[in-house]
Design a protein around this motif. Structure first.
Motif, short mmCIF file in Angstrom:
data_model
loop_
_atom_site.label_atom_id
_atom_site.label_comp_id
_atom_site.label_asym_id
_atom_site.label_seq_id
_atom_site.Cartn_x
_atom_site.Cartn_y
_atom_site.Cartn_z
N UNK A 51 25.01 27.65 1.05
CA UNK A 51 25.49 27.65 -0.33
C UNK A 51 24.83 26.47 -1.04
N UNK A 52 24.27 26.74 -2.21
CA UNK A 52 23.60 25.70 -2.97
C UNK A 52 24.03 25.76 -4.43
N UNK A 53 23.91 24.66 -5.18
CA UNK A 53 24.41 24.62 -6.57
C UNK A 53 23.54 25.40 -7.53
N UNK A 54 24.18 25.88 -8.61
CA UNK A 54 23.43 26.62 -9.63
C UNK A 54 22.68 25.69 -10.57
N UNK A 55 23.00 24.40 -10.53
CA UNK A 55 22.31 23.40 -11.35
C UNK A 55 21.37 22.58 -10.49
N UNK A 56 20.32 22.09 -11.11
CA UNK A 56 19.42 21.16 -10.45
C UNK A 56 18.79 20.25 -11.47
N UNK A 57 18.35 19.09 -11.04
CA UNK A 57 17.65 18.20 -11.97
C UNK A 57 16.36 18.85 -12.45
N UNK A 58 16.01 18.56 -13.67
CA UNK A 58 14.75 19.09 -14.19
C UNK A 58 13.59 18.73 -13.26
N UNK A 59 13.67 17.55 -12.65
CA UNK A 59 12.60 17.11 -11.76
C UNK A 59 12.42 18.07 -10.58
N UNK A 60 13.52 18.70 -10.13
CA UNK A 60 13.42 19.66 -9.03
C UNK A 60 12.52 20.82 -9.40
N UNK A 61 12.68 21.32 -10.62
CA UNK A 61 11.91 22.49 -11.04
C UNK A 61 10.51 22.10 -11.54
N UNK A 62 10.35 20.84 -11.90
CA UNK A 62 9.00 20.35 -12.13
C UNK A 62 8.25 20.29 -10.81
N UNK A 63 8.92 19.82 -9.77
CA UNK A 63 8.28 19.75 -8.45
C UNK A 63 7.93 21.15 -7.96
N UNK A 64 8.81 22.12 -8.15
CA UNK A 64 8.57 23.47 -7.62
C UNK A 64 7.51 24.23 -8.40
N UNK A 65 7.25 23.82 -9.63
CA UNK A 65 6.29 24.53 -10.48
C UNK A 65 6.94 25.49 -11.45
N UNK A 66 8.27 25.70 -11.33
CA UNK A 66 8.93 26.64 -12.23
C UNK A 66 8.94 26.13 -13.67
N UNK A 67 9.08 24.82 -13.85
CA UNK A 67 9.18 24.29 -15.22
C UNK A 67 7.88 24.52 -15.98
#
Length: 409
Positions: free
Chosen positions: A55-71
């Motif tokens: 189970x993982x949260x529906x929110x994440x820091x913007x930095x997480x999605x910058x790291x993943x490439x989604x941002x």
């Protein structure tokens, strides 16, 4: 083929409200039953396939999605970030970055791979209002999502395993797969990763698909430009009577996230090696699959999925006792059963048909005396008198086996 939005007027599966917002359907009690059953199927298939739940949260820091490439890739399709003190948090557009963090939470040996992490979790897309449609295009997607972390030599077998699981899910659901699409990159610069990575992943998926489809009467169709930005994928495609094509489940190779999150394992040589990540959906998104099922079955869902599995109708007040005894026997086995006594028998039968009850059981004077019921099973084309104990037995067997009712005659 009927539209699931039109069928919903009779079935009350979901509702929309301006106060909730467009593209955010409310699951009504009948729809919650369907969704719960789909979630149970997804969980059963995942466990049978060696997946473990997280189970993982529906929110994440913007930095997480910058790291993943989604941002960088999907910022326009994501909800705006929210300021919390000195941080910015975002509703996630995908579950994979969080699963990458779960894998990274501790070190792993080559001997324990593959690791298959499963979660039925919501993710969010800021779809424009003009493209929102019932349950097929929504802003919150509840996805049966598995991410596999494996060695490079295991990737082909894991892709084949994911494709088999997805085909098994569609078999149980009765959703005919039209073809499997091998979604490849095109000649543009929109793809992450090297040409060597793409060539190897595309060839591996092609071999995996050919291995699995050798026993199925399904074509493999290659489509340039349809890959995910981080890797090629196998898509299970369904086509409705209007010729509209939808992806119902997918298996994707990802060499982007392991690089960006430095996902590794300790090899037999004692050195760290880059893991391969595979995204796989088995049942698919709860919203899209529910819409497809409603349209496929014209609202009359298979018994194991039906919100009302059996409706019992006493002809008159004199049969209330035997009718209630049948209801109690079915409920004792966990069957979803309704008892309708008010209004004329004809109007009650019409209402049961409108609500697409899987089985209608009428109890008249003769049936009450014989401990039986006049059963109508529209899906099987059966109508006849069935002993009450046999009715309970057949319904429970069909529910537990997620299969059609058999053995009426």
């Amino acid at each position: 083929m009927p539209d699931h939005r039109d069928l919903n007027h009779d079935l009350d599966v979901f509702a929309t409200d301006p106060l909730a917002g467009a593209g955010l359907p409310l699951w009504l009690p009948a729809g919650s039953v369907v969704r719960d059953e789909l979630e149970h199927l997804a969980r059963d298939l995942a466990h049978a396939d060696g997946c473990v739940g997280v189970h993982t949260p529906v929110l994440g820091k913007r930095a997480l999605f910058e790291r993943s490439g989604h941002w960088a890739k999907f910022e326009d399709d994501m909800f705006p970030s929210m300021r919390l003190g000195e941080e910015e948090v975002v509703l996630r557009p995908a579950n994979c970055p969080h699963h990458a963090l779960v894998y990274k939470a501790r070190s792993h040996s080559y001997r324990e791979l593959p690791i298959r992490l499963n979660e039925l979790a919501p993710m969010f897309r800021a779809e424009r209002s003009g493209v929102l449609s019932g349950l097929t295009r929504v802003r919150q997607i509840s996805l049966d999502d598995t991410h596999v972390f494996c060695r490079p030599d295991q990737a082909g077998d894991e892709a084949a395993r994911g494709l088999r699981a997805a085909l098994e899910a569609q078999r149980v659901l009765g959703l005919p797969v039209h073809h499997v699409r091998l979604s490849l990159r095109d000649g543009s610069d929109a793809w992450l990763g090297s040409r060597e990575q793409w060539d190897g992943a595309e060839d591996g998926l092609r071999r995996a698909a050919q291995e699995v489809l050798d026993g199925h009467d399904l074509p493999l169709v290659e489509a340039a430009g349809e890959a995910a930005f981080y890797g090629p994928k196998l898509d299970l495609q369904v086509v409705d009577d209007r010729g509209h094509e939808e992806t119902i489940a997918t298996v994707q190779v990802d060499f982007n996230q392991p690089e960006r999150f430095d996902l590794t394992y300790h090899g037999e040589d004692g050195e760290r090696h880059r893991v391969v990540m595979i995204h796989r959906g088995t049942v698919g998104s709860m919203e899209r699959v529910t819409a497809a099922l409603l349209e496929r079955y014209d609202g009359r869902l298979p018994l194991w999925l039906a919100p009302v599995q059996v409706v019992v109708l006493p002809v008159s007040a004199e049969q209330d006792g035997p009718a209630r005894a049948l209801v109690d026997a079915l409920r004792a086995h966990g069957v979803r059963v309704g008892l309708e006594c008010d209004d004329s028998l004809g109007s009650r039968i019409r209402e049961a048909r409108r609500q697409r009850a899987a089985v209608v059981a009428v109890v008249g004077a003769r049936e009450a005396a014989d401990a039986s019921a006049q059963v109508t099973d529209v899906a099987a084309g059966f109508r006849g008198v069935v002993p009450a104990d046999l009715l309970v037995e057949r319904v429970v067997a069909a529910r537990d086996g997620r299969c059609p009712l058999v053995g009426w005659s």
